[in-house]
Design a protein around this motif. Structure first.
Motif, PDB file in Angstrom:
ATOM      1  N   ARG A 241       0.828  -1.205   0.000  1.00  0.00           N
ATOM      2  CA  ARG A 241       0.000   0.000   0.000  1.00  0.00           C
ATOM      3  C   ARG A 241       0.866   1.261   0.000  1.00  0.00           C
ATOM      4  NH1 ARG A 241      -2.960  -1.669   3.490  1.00  0.00           N
ATOM      5  NH2 ARG A 241      -2.192  -0.660   5.400  1.00  0.00           N
ATOM      6  N   GLN A 242       1.993   1.248   0.728  1.00  0.00           N
ATOM      7  CA  GLN A 242       2.872   2.426   0.772  1.00  0.00           C
ATOM      8  C   GLN A 242       3.459   2.712  -0.618  1.00  0.00           C
ATOM      9  OE1 GLN A 242       2.709   4.129   3.770  1.00  0.00           O
ATOM     10  NE2 GLN A 242       1.326   2.362   4.036  1.00  0.00           N
ATOM     11  N   ARG A 243       3.792   1.660  -1.328  1.00  0.00           N
ATOM     12  CA  ARG A 243       4.330   1.854  -2.669  1.00  0.00           C
ATOM     13  C   ARG A 243       3.251   2.433  -3.607  1.00  0.00           C
ATOM     14  NH1 ARG A 243       9.306  -0.146  -2.747  1.00  0.00           N
ATOM     15  NH2 ARG A 243       9.824  -1.956  -1.445  1.00  0.00           N
ATOM     16  N   HIS A 244       2.041   1.960  -3.429  1.00  0.00           N
ATOM     17  CA  HIS A 244       0.929   2.436  -4.263  1.00  0.00           C
ATOM     18  C   HIS A 244       0.618   3.908  -3.976  1.00  0.00           C
ATOM     19  CE1 HIS A 244      -2.719   2.236  -6.630  1.00  0.00           C
ATOM     20  NE2 HIS A 244      -3.414   2.711  -5.587  1.00  0.00           N
ATOM     21  N   LEU A 245       0.831   4.321  -2.725  1.00  0.00           N
ATOM     22  CA  LEU A 245       0.497   5.690  -2.306  1.00  0.00           C
ATOM     23  C   LEU A 245       1.723   6.599  -2.241  1.00  0.00           C
ATOM     24  CD1 LEU A 245      -1.917   4.803   0.651  1.00  0.00           C
ATOM     25  CD2 LEU A 245      -2.580   5.612  -1.623  1.00  0.00           C
ATOM     26  N   LYS A 246       2.822   6.175  -2.775  1.00  0.00           N
ATOM     27  CA  LYS A 246       4.082   6.885  -2.552  1.00  0.00           C
ATOM     28  C   LYS A 246       4.014   8.368  -2.922  1.00  0.00           C
ATOM     29  CE  LYS A 246       6.082   5.528  -7.042  1.00  0.00           C
ATOM     30  NZ  LYS A 246       7.227   4.863  -7.697  1.00  0.00           N
ATOM     31  N   ASP A 247       3.284   8.724  -3.970  1.00  0.00           N
ATOM     32  CA  ASP A 247       3.203  10.134  -4.371  1.00  0.00           C
ATOM     33  C   ASP A 247       2.257  10.946  -3.488  1.00  0.00           C
ATOM     34  OD1 ASP A 247       4.974   9.660  -6.444  1.00  0.00           O
ATOM     35  OD2 ASP A 247       3.358   9.141  -7.846  1.00  0.00           O
ATOM     36  N   LYS A 248       1.442  10.258  -2.688  1.00  0.00           N
ATOM     37  CA  LYS A 248       0.471  10.947  -1.832  1.00  0.00           C
ATOM     38  C   LYS A 248       0.868  10.940  -0.363  1.00  0.00           C
ATOM     39  CE  LYS A 248      -3.342   9.702  -4.930  1.00  0.00           C
ATOM     40  NZ  LYS A 248      -4.651   9.021  -5.043  1.00  0.00           N
ATOM     41  N   LEU A 249       1.984  10.283  -0.042  1.00  0.00           N
ATOM     42  CA  LEU A 249       2.395  10.212   1.360  1.00  0.00           C
ATOM     43  C   LEU A 249       2.893  11.562   1.852  1.00  0.00           C
ATOM     44  CD1 LEU A 249       4.376   6.830   1.395  1.00  0.00           C
ATOM     45  CD2 LEU A 249       2.133   7.271   2.416  1.00  0.00           C
ATOM     46  N   PRO A 250       2.656  11.873   3.130  1.00  0.00           N
ATOM     47  CA  PRO A 250       3.200  13.110   3.695  1.00  0.00           C
ATOM     48  C   PRO A 250       4.726  13.100   3.613  1.00  0.00           C
ATOM     49  CG  PRO A 250       1.526  12.171   5.134  1.00  0.00           C
ATOM     50  CD  PRO A 250       1.822  11.140   4.089  1.00  0.00           C
ATOM     51  N   ALA A 251       5.308  14.290   3.585  1.00  0.00           N
ATOM     52  CA  ALA A 251       6.758  14.412   3.420  1.00  0.00           C
ATOM     53  C   ALA A 251       7.531  13.705   4.531  1.00  0.00           C
ATOM     54  CB  ALA A 251       7.141  15.891   3.376  1.00  0.00           C
ATOM     55  N   ASP A 252       7.021  13.780   5.759  1.00  0.00           N
ATOM     56  CA  ASP A 252       7.754  13.155   6.867  1.00  0.00           C
ATOM     57  C   ASP A 252       7.781  11.638   6.724  1.00  0.00           C
ATOM     58  OD1 ASP A 252       4.973  13.135   7.350  1.00  0.00           O
ATOM     59  OD2 ASP A 252       5.282  12.810   9.496  1.00  0.00           O
ATOM     60  N   ARG A 253       6.693  11.044   6.212  1.00  0.00           N
ATOM     61  CA  ARG A 253       6.673   9.596   6.031  1.00  0.00           C
ATOM     62  C   ARG A 253       7.579   9.179   4.860  1.00  0.00           C
ATOM     63  NH1 ARG A 253       0.315   7.753   6.985  1.00  0.00           N
ATOM     64  NH2 ARG A 253       0.179   8.529   9.142  1.00  0.00           N
ATOM     65  N   ARG A 254       7.567   9.960   3.798  1.00  0.00           N
ATOM     66  CA  ARG A 254       8.451   9.646   2.674  1.00  0.00           C
ATOM     67  C   ARG A 254       9.910   9.708   3.114  1.00  0.00           C
ATOM     68  NH1 ARG A 254       5.112  13.003  -0.552  1.00  0.00           N
ATOM     69  NH2 ARG A 254       6.754  14.604  -0.531  1.00  0.00           N
ATOM     70  N   ALA A 255      10.200  10.693   3.956  1.00  0.00           N
ATOM     71  CA  ALA A 255      11.586  10.834   4.434  1.00  0.00           C
ATOM     72  C   ALA A 255      12.014   9.633   5.267  1.00  0.00           C
ATOM     73  CB  ALA A 255      11.699  12.116   5.258  1.00  0.00           C
ATOM     74  N   LYS A 256      11.093   9.123   6.111  1.00  0.00           N
ATOM     75  CA  LYS A 256      11.422   7.947   6.918  1.00  0.00           C
ATOM     76  C   LYS A 256      11.664   6.735   6.026  1.00  0.00           C
ATOM     77  CE  LYS A 256       9.338   8.766  11.445  1.00  0.00           C
ATOM     78  NZ  LYS A 256       8.414   8.209  12.456  1.00  0.00           N
ATOM     79  N   LEU A 257      10.836   6.547   5.042  1.00  0.00           N
ATOM     80  CA  LEU A 257      10.994   5.400   4.140  1.00  0.00           C
ATOM     81  C   LEU A 257      12.288   5.524   3.322  1.00  0.00           C
ATOM     82  CD1 LEU A 257       7.287   5.063   2.953  1.00  0.00           C
ATOM     83  CD2 LEU A 257       8.517   3.466   4.428  1.00  0.00           C
ATOM     84  N   SER A 259      14.934   6.892   4.301  1.00  0.00           N
ATOM     85  CA  SER A 259      16.092   6.680   5.168  1.00  0.00           C
ATOM     86  C   SER A 259      16.526   5.220   5.234  1.00  0.00           C
ATOM     87  CB  SER A 259      15.778   7.194   6.574  1.00  0.00           C
ATOM     88  OG  SER A 259      14.803   6.366   7.214  1.00  0.00           O
ATOM     89  N   ILE A 260      15.621   4.293   4.900  1.00  0.00           N
ATOM     90  CA  ILE A 260      15.995   2.874   4.905  1.00  0.00           C
ATOM     91  C   ILE A 260      15.975   2.282   3.488  1.00  0.00           C
ATOM     92  CG2 ILE A 260      15.174   2.536   7.286  1.00  0.00           C
ATOM     93  CD1 ILE A 260      12.649   1.218   6.099  1.00  0.00           C
ATOM     94  N   GLY A 261      15.997   3.186   2.474  1.00  0.00           N
ATOM     95  CA  GLY A 261      16.068   2.732   1.099  1.00  0.00           C
ATOM     96  C   GLY A 261      14.796   2.082   0.593  1.00  0.00           C
ATOM     97  N   PHE A 262      13.655   2.559   1.042  1.00  0.00           N
ATOM     98  CA  PHE A 262      12.378   1.925   0.663  1.00  0.00           C
ATOM     99  C   PHE A 262      12.006   2.217  -0.778  1.00  0.00           C
ATOM    100  CE2 PHE A 262       7.702   2.073   0.308  1.00  0.00           C
ATOM    101  CZ  PHE A 262       7.398   0.782   0.669  1.00  0.00           C
ATOM    102  N   LEU A 263      12.106   3.491  -1.209  1.00  0.00           N
ATOM    103  CA  LEU A 263      11.597   3.876  -2.531  1.00  0.00           C
ATOM    104  C   LEU A 263      12.724   3.912  -3.545  1.00  0.00           C
ATOM    105  CD1 LEU A 263       9.230   6.728  -1.321  1.00  0.00           C
ATOM    106  CD2 LEU A 263       8.609   4.383  -1.928  1.00  0.00           C
TER     107      LEU A 263
END
Length: 263
Positions: A241-257, A259-263
């Motif tokens: 779901r996070q990958r599907h919503l990646k463009d709509k995630l808040p900036a703080d959540r994108r930054a956390k992801l 930080s561990i090489g998620f996207l």
């Protein structure tokens, strides 16, 4: 003694005892001539000094006891007085003899009636005063304080079985946030009252799933969790779901992801 009433068609005419009928013994009526128009009986009482003064004394006593002259038509204590006052009120004020009219005016006979007991200016049984509302608010506030002492937060469920009223009250405080008095707002702030519970719970859930992803990344050195990950199905669905919503995630959540090489 009280003068008795003689009920007629209108039920409010009064004559003193022993008063002969205006046409009784009238020679024309005895000879078969048409009866002359009769003076209304209420007028007879007004022009009879002893009768009207008797009623005036009774009316004065009523005024002393009740503060007004509006005697109920069915006044149990003195039914005759109720009917007499009603009858006098049906007359034009200036049809009453001047001297007696002055007497009636002196005790407020023509004053407006007092407001009924349930008048809008009188307190109603179901109306809650500001003092009552304040006491109720403080009581509910103390119940929130006790809830926090036990659970560590103020997120009382709306359908809280142990205290349904508290669940409703807490939700209502959030709904009325902008209309609460400053004093009430400050008291809730002091105990850490959460105004945006829904978003805070969602944040807490998201952070818990992120921690589980961190553990996965630490073990596997990547974040590509299978969508049907048998060891943790919920994590697999969440990552997808996070990958599907990646463009709509808040900036703080994108930054956390990131930080561990998620996207």
């Amino acid at each position: 003694d009280k003068m008795p009433l003689i009920d007629t068609a209108i039920g409010m005419n009064i004559v003193p005892p022993g008063t002969p009928s205006p046409t009784e013994g009238h020679p024309q009526q005895q000879q078969g001539h048409p009866a002359q128009p009769q003076m209304p009986l209420i007028h007879q009482t007004l022009f009879n000094e002893s009768v009207r003064q008797d009623f005036f004394r009774r009316l004065t006593r009523y005024k002393k006891n009740y503060g007004h002259c509006h005697v109920p038509i069915k006044y149990i204590t003195d039914p005759e007085l109720g009917k007499w006052t009603r009858a006098v009120r049906t007359l034009d004020k200036y049809a009453v003899p001047p001297h007696f009219r002055s007497q009636l005016e002196s005790i407020g006979f023509y004053d407006p009636p007092p407001p009924p007991k349930n008048h809008k200016t009188a307190p109603r049984p179901f109306q809650r005063t500001s003092a009552t509302l304040e006491r109720q608010w403080k009581e509910m506030f103390q119940r929130v304080v006790k809830f926090k002492e036990i659970h560590g937060h103020c997120q009382v469920p709306f359908h809280y079985k142990e205290d349904p009223k508290l669940g409703y009250w807490v939700k209502n405080q959030r709904f009325k946030k902008d209309r609460l008095t400053q004093a009430r707002h400050d008291k809730l702030e002091e105990i850490g009252f959460e105004w945006e519970v829904a978003s805070k719970v969602q944040n807490q859930t998201w952070n818990e799933m992120f921690e589980r992803l961190q553990k996965f990344e630490s073990s596997h050195k990547h974040c590509f969790v299978p969508s049907r990950y048998k060891e943790d199905p919920k994590l697999g669905s969440w990552v997808h779901r996070q990958r599907h919503l990646k463009d709509k995630l808040p900036a703080d959540r994108r930054a956390k992801l990131d930080s561990i090489g998620f996207l």
